[in-house]
Design an enzyme around this catalytic site. Structure first.
Site, short mmCIF file in Angstrom:
data_model
loop_
_atom_site.label_atom_id
_atom_site.label_comp_id
_atom_site.label_asym_id
_atom_site.label_seq_id
_atom_site.Cartn_x
_atom_site.Cartn_y
_atom_site.Cartn_z
CD GLU A 175 8.65 12.31 -15.52
OE1 GLU A 175 8.00 12.91 -14.67
OE2 GLU A 175 9.47 12.89 -16.27
CG HIS B 220 -1.65 -1.26 1.47
ND1 HIS B 220 -2.87 -1.57 0.90
CD2 HIS B 220 -1.30 -2.34 2.21
CE1 HIS B 220 -3.23 -2.77 1.29
NE2 HIS B 220 -2.30 -3.26 2.08
CB SER C 42 13.07 22.71 -15.50
OG SER C 42 12.32 23.89 -15.63
#
Ligand code: ARG
Length: 468
Positions: free
Chosen positions: A299, A165, A286
């Site tokens: 990703e 979990h 970035s």
């Protein structure tokens, strides 16, 4: 290579007066993607030329000339870039190959399609192509599997919290954690082996749908083309795409595994977890925030999973409700498979680079495996082994954890005196139980995280890797 002629070569047309509209021609053209089948198409056509010679459609001289022409064409196309095929006016790769051959060997090329249908030809080419694609996907998988084993062997005693979990559950060895992914990718490797067997069935000789009118020696053709079996029913052979669907399923499952791995490592390398640092090789910055170091490689692996699952659904939907036998809908089978194969190989080698270039922070991992009472199960089992019924032991340790959490205490802050307040069965032998190493050593069953079991698992993994 000569410039392709402006009027396209066609394998049909006699029955038409005006012919298809330019709109339909553009709509139905597949050369822009099925050019990938060019090498397979030439290979299949060469085998077919020999079969035509046995069937006395071609004499020895003609067969030799055709084979030479096909070899030269194969040689020329082996270095051709995709842009090479785009200006050609032919509708598909099968027509393209015959048209280019005709430029070399003249009208003899018109004989090569005797008794052959593109329906069987495309099924053959696609199977030949997929068998190669499976092998190269397996080799990308083998690389990733090797990198995982190497990474596991490098840090045999590093601990981290295992989660359920996404809450800290029990400590595990880093090597045990990595081997979990090894097992997933090993199953993917096996699944691909099954895909190979499904694709390894030779359809040539099925004609358009009813079987060839020429008495070909199909087993001989299969042998020449390195297939281990021939198809048993011509109607099925020209319309069966199960092998492609199986590949898309195998690719999807492998991507699901890659995606889980990506998610884990995005979390593990975050400032919040800090378990590992991704290499600069696999990170990006970035354009606005100078401090950012982003896990784009992972990703993208996670992101591409959606598109490959989409390809599986796309082909399954194309196949649903198709009447026997060949239907042009089947032309839609190729792009999902080409795309999935390319994405999967790329994602597998990207994942291997991520693992290879990562740096661990073992101290942070160990602290996370200690703080948060991951030893609670071991404490309860300690009491159970001394005769306390497990549910009572569970309650006792639960209370100890509750009080400690409220008081901001970690296991290492607990004295024997503190423990004895909860149960008289706690004695000094329970003090080591508070450390994460104890929890790991204790799980000494096959498949468990005890160091000796993990060493054994690593040995087995190495032996298996050598066998594939
Ligand atoms: N481009 C076609 C395909 O991919 C080749 C077979 C064409 N057959 C036909 N009957 N039109 O399926």
């Amino acid at each position: 290579m000569k410039k392709p002629p402006q009027t396209p070569y066609k394998l049909w047309g006699g029955r038409f007066e005006k012919g298809a509209s330019a709109q339909l021609e553009a709509f139905s053209r597949s050369l822009d993607f099925d050019y990938r089948l060019a090498a397979a198409d030439i290979q299949g056509t060469k085998a077919y030329v020999r079969a035509l010679q046995s069937a006395r459609i071609l004499n020895r001289k003609e067969a030799a000339l055709a084979l030479r022409g096909l070899d030269a064409l194969a040689q020329e196309l082996s270095s051709a870039k995709p842009e090479f095929f785009h200006p050609a006016a032919e509708e598909d790769v099968h027509t393209f190959i015959l048209a280019r051959l005709r430029e070399r060997i003249g009208e003899l090329a018109d004989k090569l399609h005797t008794g052959r249908s593109r329906n069987e030809q495309v099924a053959l080419d696609f199977r030949l192509w997929l068998k190669e694609a499976v092998r190269s996907t397996q080799s990308a998988l083998r690389q990733l599997l090797t990198v995982l084993v190497e990474a596991a062997e490098k840090h045999p005693s590093v601990l981290l919290p295992g989660y359920t979990h996404l809450r800290r559950a029990q400590p595990v060895l880093w090597s045990h954690y990595l081997l979990a992914y090894f097992e997933m990718f090993r199953r993917d490797y096996h699944r691909l082996e099954i895909c190979f067997a499904s694709a390894d069935v030779m359809p040539l000789g099925s004609g358009a749908l009813a079987g060839s009118g020429l008495a070909f020696d199909r087993p001989k053709l299969a042998k020449e083309l390195a297939f281990s079996q021939i198809s048993r029913n011509s109607l099925d052979a020209v319309s069966d795409r199960d092998f492609a669907l199986e590949f898309l399923f195998a690719a999807s499952v492998c991507f699901l595994h890659l995606s889980r791995f990506a998610e884990d490592w995005i979390l593990h390398s975050s400032e919040e977890f800090g378990f590992l640092e991704l290499g600069e090789e696999v990170s990006t910055g970035s354009s606005l925030m100078p401090q950012k170091k982003n896990p784009d490689s992972l990703e993208l692996i996670r992101g591409k999973t959606g598109r490959v699952l989409g390809s599986l659904v796309s082909l399954a939907t194309t196949l649903k409700g198709l009447p026997l036998a060949y239907n042009r809908d089947l032309q839609e089978d190729k792009e999902p498979v080409f795309d999935a194969a390319a994405q999967l190989s790329a994602a597998l080698s990207m994942a291997a680079q991520v693992v290879r270039t990562a740096a661990l922070h073992p101290e942070t991992m160990k602290k996370a495996a200690t703080d948060g009472w991951l030893c609670a199960t071991d404490l309860a089992e300690f009491l159970a082994e001394r005769g306390v019924p497990f549910h009572q032991a569970h309650r006792i340790v639960g209370k100890l954890v509750l009080d400690s959490v409220q008081a901001g205490k970690q296991p290492q802050d607990c004295s024997l005196k503190d423990l004895k307040r909860y149960s008289p069965y706690f004695d000094k032998t329970c003090m080591p139980v508070l450390s994460p190493e104890f929890g790991v050593v204790r799980r000494d069953v096959p498949g468990g995280t005890a160091p000796s079991r993990v060493r054994e698992a690593l040995r087995e993994a190495r032996t298996w890797l050598k066998s594939i």
